[in-house]
Design a protein around this motif. Structure first.
Motif, PDB file in Angstrom:
ATOM      1  N   THR A 163       1.622  -2.280   7.529  1.00 31.43           N
ATOM      2  CA  THR A 163       2.640  -1.815   8.382  1.00 31.43           C
ATOM      3  C   THR A 163       2.214  -1.336   9.571  1.00 31.43           C
ATOM      4  O   THR A 163       0.954  -1.182   9.873  1.00 31.43           O
ATOM      5  CB  THR A 163       3.220  -0.782   7.318  1.00 31.43           C
ATOM      6  OG1 THR A 163       2.262   0.648   7.424  1.00 31.43           O
ATOM      7  CG2 THR A 163       3.908  -1.036   6.320  1.00 31.43           C
ATOM      8  N   ALA A 164       2.879  -0.865  10.488  1.00 29.66           N
ATOM      9  CA  ALA A 164       2.469  -0.167  11.510  1.00 29.66           C
ATOM     10  C   ALA A 164       1.781   1.087  11.456  1.00 29.66           C
ATOM     11  O   ALA A 164       0.823   1.182  12.015  1.00 29.66           O
ATOM     12  CB  ALA A 164       3.726   0.272  12.520  1.00 29.66           C
ATOM     13  N   SER A 165       2.294   1.663  10.349  1.00 29.03           N
ATOM     14  CA  SER A 165       1.060   3.043   9.735  1.00 29.03           C
ATOM     15  C   SER A 165      -0.129   2.661   9.498  1.00 29.03           C
ATOM     16  O   SER A 165      -1.088   3.245   9.752  1.00 29.03           O
ATOM     17  CB  SER A 165       2.138   3.535   8.676  1.00 29.03           C
ATOM     18  OG  SER A 165       3.271   4.041   9.219  1.00 29.03           O
ATOM     19  N   THR A 166      -0.429   1.372   8.607  1.00 32.76           N
ATOM     20  CA  THR A 166      -1.601   1.060   8.253  1.00 32.76           C
ATOM     21  C   THR A 166      -2.621   0.311   9.197  1.00 32.76           C
ATOM     22  O   THR A 166      -3.682   0.369   9.181  1.00 32.76           O
ATOM     23  CB  THR A 166      -1.748   0.300   6.974  1.00 32.76           C
ATOM     24  OG1 THR A 166      -1.051  -0.992   7.227  1.00 32.76           O
ATOM     25  CG2 THR A 166      -0.994   0.987   5.624  1.00 32.76           C
ATOM     26  N   HIS A 167      -1.760  -0.368  10.174  1.00 34.34           N
ATOM     27  CA  HIS A 167      -2.779  -1.110  11.027  1.00 34.34           C
ATOM     28  C   HIS A 167      -2.543  -0.981  12.363  1.00 34.34           C
ATOM     29  O   HIS A 167      -3.331  -1.625  13.422  1.00 34.34           O
ATOM     30  CB  HIS A 167      -2.613  -2.559  10.576  1.00 34.34           C
ATOM     31  CG  HIS A 167      -3.150  -3.034   9.478  1.00 34.34           C
ATOM     32  ND1 HIS A 167      -2.817  -2.679   8.089  1.00 34.34           N
ATOM     33  CD2 HIS A 167      -4.470  -3.547   9.241  1.00 34.34           C
ATOM     34  CE1 HIS A 167      -3.820  -3.049   7.268  1.00 34.34           C
ATOM     35  NE2 HIS A 167      -4.628  -3.836   7.796  1.00 34.34           N
ATOM     36  N   ALA A 168      -1.904   0.031  13.051  1.00 28.72           N
ATOM     37  CA  ALA A 168      -1.561   0.432  14.354  1.00 28.72           C
ATOM     38  C   ALA A 168      -1.987   1.967  14.318  1.00 28.72           C
ATOM     39  O   ALA A 168      -2.772   2.392  15.083  1.00 28.72           O
ATOM     40  CB  ALA A 168      -0.114   0.106  14.944  1.00 28.72           C
ATOM     41  N   LEU A 169      -1.389   2.735  13.615  1.00 28.77           N
ATOM     42  CA  LEU A 169      -1.291   4.147  13.860  1.00 28.77           C
ATOM     43  C   LEU A 169      -2.584   4.770  13.081  1.00 28.77           C
ATOM     44  O   LEU A 169      -3.270   5.875  13.200  1.00 28.77           O
ATOM     45  CB  LEU A 169      -0.094   4.879  13.302  1.00 28.77           C
ATOM     46  CG  LEU A 169       0.789   4.402  13.904  1.00 28.77           C
ATOM     47  CD1 LEU A 169       2.400   5.244  13.511  1.00 28.77           C
ATOM     48  CD2 LEU A 169       1.120   4.488  15.529  1.00 28.77           C
TER      49      LEU A 169
ATOM     50  N   GLY B  79      -0.457   2.557  -3.905  1.00 25.03           N
ATOM     51  CA  GLY B  79      -0.041   3.653  -2.673  1.00 25.03           C
ATOM     52  C   GLY B  79      -1.161   4.750  -2.965  1.00 25.03           C
ATOM     53  O   GLY B  79      -1.928   4.542  -3.796  1.00 25.03           O
ATOM     54  N   GLY B  80      -1.239   5.663  -1.750  1.00 23.91           N
ATOM     55  CA  GLY B  80      -2.250   6.777  -1.720  1.00 23.91           C
ATOM     56  C   GLY B  80      -2.701   6.764  -0.405  1.00 23.91           C
ATOM     57  O   GLY B  80      -3.060   5.694   0.207  1.00 23.91           O
ATOM     58  N   ALA B  81      -3.158   7.851   0.082  1.00 23.17           N
ATOM     59  CA  ALA B  81      -3.993   8.059   1.366  1.00 23.17           C
ATOM     60  C   ALA B  81      -3.367   7.424   2.497  1.00 23.17           C
ATOM     61  O   ALA B  81      -4.065   6.760   3.395  1.00 23.17           O
ATOM     62  CB  ALA B  81      -5.297   7.484   0.982  1.00 23.17           C
ATOM     63  N   GLY B  82      -2.076   7.446   2.442  1.00 20.12           N
ATOM     64  CA  GLY B  82      -1.226   6.772   3.729  1.00 20.12           C
ATOM     65  C   GLY B  82      -1.492   5.375   3.858  1.00 20.12           C
ATOM     66  O   GLY B  82      -1.345   4.844   5.033  1.00 20.12           O
ATOM     67  N   GLY B  83      -1.506   4.822   2.705  1.00 18.96           N
ATOM     68  CA  GLY B  83      -1.848   3.343   2.539  1.00 18.96           C
ATOM     69  C   GLY B  83      -3.262   2.632   2.688  1.00 18.96           C
ATOM     70  O   GLY B  83      -3.491   1.657   2.667  1.00 18.96           O
ATOM     71  N   ALA B  84      -4.192   3.845   2.791  1.00 19.87           N
ATOM     72  CA  ALA B  84      -5.536   3.549   2.841  1.00 19.87           C
ATOM     73  C   ALA B  84      -6.099   2.675   1.462  1.00 19.87           C
ATOM     74  O   ALA B  84      -6.969   2.018   1.446  1.00 19.87           O
ATOM     75  CB  ALA B  84      -6.529   4.480   3.287  1.00 19.87           C
ATOM     76  N   ILE B  85      -5.635   3.268   0.332  1.00 24.13           N
ATOM     77  CA  ILE B  85      -6.103   2.789  -0.815  1.00 24.13           C
ATOM     78  C   ILE B  85      -5.948   1.381  -1.091  1.00 24.13           C
ATOM     79  O   ILE B  85      -6.739   0.538  -1.491  1.00 24.13           O
ATOM     80  CB  ILE B  85      -5.525   3.569  -2.136  1.00 24.13           C
ATOM     81  CG1 ILE B  85      -6.005   5.105  -1.921  1.00 24.13           C
ATOM     82  CG2 ILE B  85      -5.978   3.072  -3.451  1.00 24.13           C
ATOM     83  CD1 ILE B  85      -5.733   5.877  -2.916  1.00 24.13           C
ATOM     84  N   GLY B  86      -4.463   1.091  -0.980  1.00 30.10           N
ATOM     85  CA  GLY B  86      -4.260  -0.467  -1.155  1.00 30.10           C
ATOM     86  C   GLY B  86      -4.776  -1.323  -0.015  1.00 30.10           C
ATOM     87  O   GLY B  86      -5.478  -2.329  -0.235  1.00 30.10           O
TER      88      GLY B  86
ATOM     89  N   PRO C  61       0.748  -1.191  -0.196  1.00 32.14           N
ATOM     90  CA  PRO C  61       0.179   0.011  -0.113  1.00 32.14           C
ATOM     91  C   PRO C  61       0.769   1.475  -0.105  1.00 32.14           C
ATOM     92  O   PRO C  61       0.453   2.283   0.467  1.00 32.14           O
ATOM     93  CB  PRO C  61      -0.902  -0.331   1.216  1.00 32.14           C
ATOM     94  CG  PRO C  61       0.242  -0.939   2.299  1.00 32.14           C
ATOM     95  CD  PRO C  61       0.986  -2.015   1.434  1.00 32.14           C
ATOM     96  N   PHE C  62       2.076   1.095  -0.676  1.00 30.35           N
ATOM     97  CA  PHE C  62       2.861   2.423  -0.451  1.00 30.35           C
ATOM     98  C   PHE C  62       3.650   2.296  -1.890  1.00 30.35           C
ATOM     99  O   PHE C  62       3.843   1.392  -2.441  1.00 30.35           O
ATOM    100  CB  PHE C  62       3.904   2.646   0.458  1.00 30.35           C
ATOM    101  CG  PHE C  62       3.238   2.566   2.066  1.00 30.35           C
ATOM    102  CD1 PHE C  62       2.579   3.799   2.299  1.00 30.35           C
ATOM    103  CD2 PHE C  62       3.085   1.591   2.806  1.00 30.35           C
ATOM    104  CE1 PHE C  62       2.116   4.028   3.536  1.00 30.35           C
ATOM    105  CE2 PHE C  62       2.453   1.634   3.907  1.00 30.35           C
ATOM    106  CZ  PHE C  62       1.941   2.747   4.294  1.00 30.35           C
ATOM    107  N   PRO C  63       4.315   3.534  -2.568  1.00 26.91           N
ATOM    108  CA  PRO C  63       4.966   3.588  -3.598  1.00 26.91           C
ATOM    109  C   PRO C  63       6.282   2.749  -3.659  1.00 26.91           C
ATOM    110  O   PRO C  63       6.764   2.211  -2.460  1.00 26.91           O
ATOM    111  CB  PRO C  63       5.152   5.026  -3.494  1.00 26.91           C
ATOM    112  CG  PRO C  63       4.524   5.866  -2.756  1.00 26.91           C
ATOM    113  CD  PRO C  63       3.969   4.926  -1.723  1.00 26.91           C
ATOM    114  N   ALA C  64       6.741   2.093  -4.694  1.00 29.69           N
ATOM    115  CA  ALA C  64       7.865   1.675  -4.925  1.00 29.69           C
ATOM    116  C   ALA C  64       9.234   2.362  -4.378  1.00 29.69           C
ATOM    117  O   ALA C  64       9.175   3.614  -4.188  1.00 29.69           O
ATOM    118  CB  ALA C  64       8.264   1.203  -6.451  1.00 29.69           C
ATOM    119  N   GLY C  65      10.216   1.652  -3.877  1.00 27.01           N
ATOM    120  CA  GLY C  65      11.539   2.106  -3.635  1.00 27.01           C
ATOM    121  C   GLY C  65      11.585   2.329  -1.794  1.00 27.01           C
ATOM    122  O   GLY C  65      12.632   2.431  -1.419  1.00 27.01           O
ATOM    123  N   GLY C  66      10.436   2.248  -0.965  1.00 23.70           N
ATOM    124  CA  GLY C  66      10.544   2.623   0.407  1.00 23.70           C
ATOM    125  C   GLY C  66      11.060   1.214   1.200  1.00 23.70           C
ATOM    126  O   GLY C  66      10.998   0.405   0.474  1.00 23.70           O
TER     127      GLY C  66
END
Length: 325
Positions: A92-98, A67-74, A35-40
């Motif tokens: 990730t921690a960002s999509t499913h905890a924060l 990617g997009g919307a802080g991981g929400a789209i994917g 759910p994020f762009p390539a390369g990270g």
């Protein structure tokens, strides 16, 4: 005759249904949504995982960046997918905890809309400064307490793990009055640290290590239980600031849509545990600055994610005005 043919078709479908239901999983390629762009850092680990999972399952595991919307789209795309094990999410921690903490109106419910497959580890966070800054994390924080104007630190954005973990560290060090500067990603913040226009930046250990080794920036602390063997000169945040147990990892976990059949989850969990127990796989991850988790179960992964959410809830509540400003 028409009626007889219809009855035969119904009977044939009934006989075929058990065969379809009992079809060995997987029997075709699996799609792994990132759910994020390539390369990270998430993309890097996802490709390690997909390649090895393909070997374990005997089917291609194709990665797709959404990617997009802080991981929400994917994430939403996977939550709404057919629950057959052929569409998975590399969360990730960002999509499913924060995300449920920092978003005023979340577009998905972490517990209701996903089934956890496994928590697999990720990149521990590290704090870096320009070489002209104090040489230790304790000295830097001491200087920050009296600096006028306040020193600034940069993160990949408001509400990210890097932002919240730094706020936790500031709080633990005595509510150090530093100013948060959100960037559009970690790389721009690191560029300003290197240039000396930003006092401190935070990134994953794997991304910060080349800067430290090359002398372009100094790593002051890493959020792991023990010092990392690739940077033994860098203390943990816990020892540098006397904060026992302080850890912060940009962890990753694999999710499936809700109602995914138990045998499918068991197959995915077992395959993941094989790779997490493999020394060669762990060594390859270590070379990329990624720390793999120990083998576990979907239940232990779900418990870990719930605990991480609660760990960050107080700091999110404390900085709510900044998040909603």
């Amino acid at each position: 005759m028409t009626t007889r043919r219809a009855l035969l078709a119904v009977a044939g479908a009934a006989l075929a249904a058990p065969a379809i239901a009992q079809e060995a999983y997987p029997s075709r390629p699996i799609r792994l949504v990132i759910p994020f762009p390539a390369g990270g850092p998430t993309d890097v680990y996802a490709r390690f995982y997909s390649e090895r999972l393909s070997r374990e399952l005997g089917q291609p595991v194709v990665t797709e960046n959404r990617g997009g919307a802080g991981g929400a789209i994917g994430s939403l795309e996977v939550a709404r997918a057919r629950p057959d094990g052929y569409t998975l999410l590399f969360g990730t921690a960002s999509t499913h905890a924060l995300y449920p903490l920092v978003t005023r109106q979340p577009q998905f419910d972490v517990t209701r809309d996903f089934t956890v497959v496994a928590e697999i580890g990720g990149g521990p966070l590290a704090w870096v400064v320009h070489p002209s800054q104090p040489a230790t994390l304790a000295a830097f924080m001491a200087a920050a307490k009296t600096a006028q104007p306040p020193l600034s630190y940069g993160s990949p954005g408001t509400g990210t793990l890097m932002h919240l973990a730094t706020e936790l560290m500031k709080q633990g060090a005595g509510n150090v009055p530093m100013t948060h500067v959100p960037y559009r990603g970690a790389a721009p913040a690191m560029n300003d640290v290197i240039a000396g226009t930003l006092a401190m930046g935070v990134n994953t250990f794997g991304a910060a290590l080349p800067l430290h080794e090359g002398g372009r920036a100094r790593m002051l602390g890493i959020a792991t239980p023990q010092r990392h063997p690739r940077a033994p000169d860098v203390p943990t945040v816990a020892e540098a600031l006397n904060l026992p147990g302080f850890q912060a990892v940009l962890w990753h976990a694999v999710f499936a849509p809700p109602a995914t059949p138990a045998p499918v989850l068991e197959r995915l969990s077992a395959a993941t545990n094989v790779m997490l127990a493999d020394a060669a796989f762990r060594a390859a991850l270590d070379g990329a600055g990624i720390v793999a988790s120990s083998p576990g179960t979907p239940a232990s992964a779900a418990a870990f994610i719930a605990a991480e959410t609660e760990r960050y809830r107080p700091i999110v509540d404390a900085i709510r005005p900044e998040l909603e400003g």
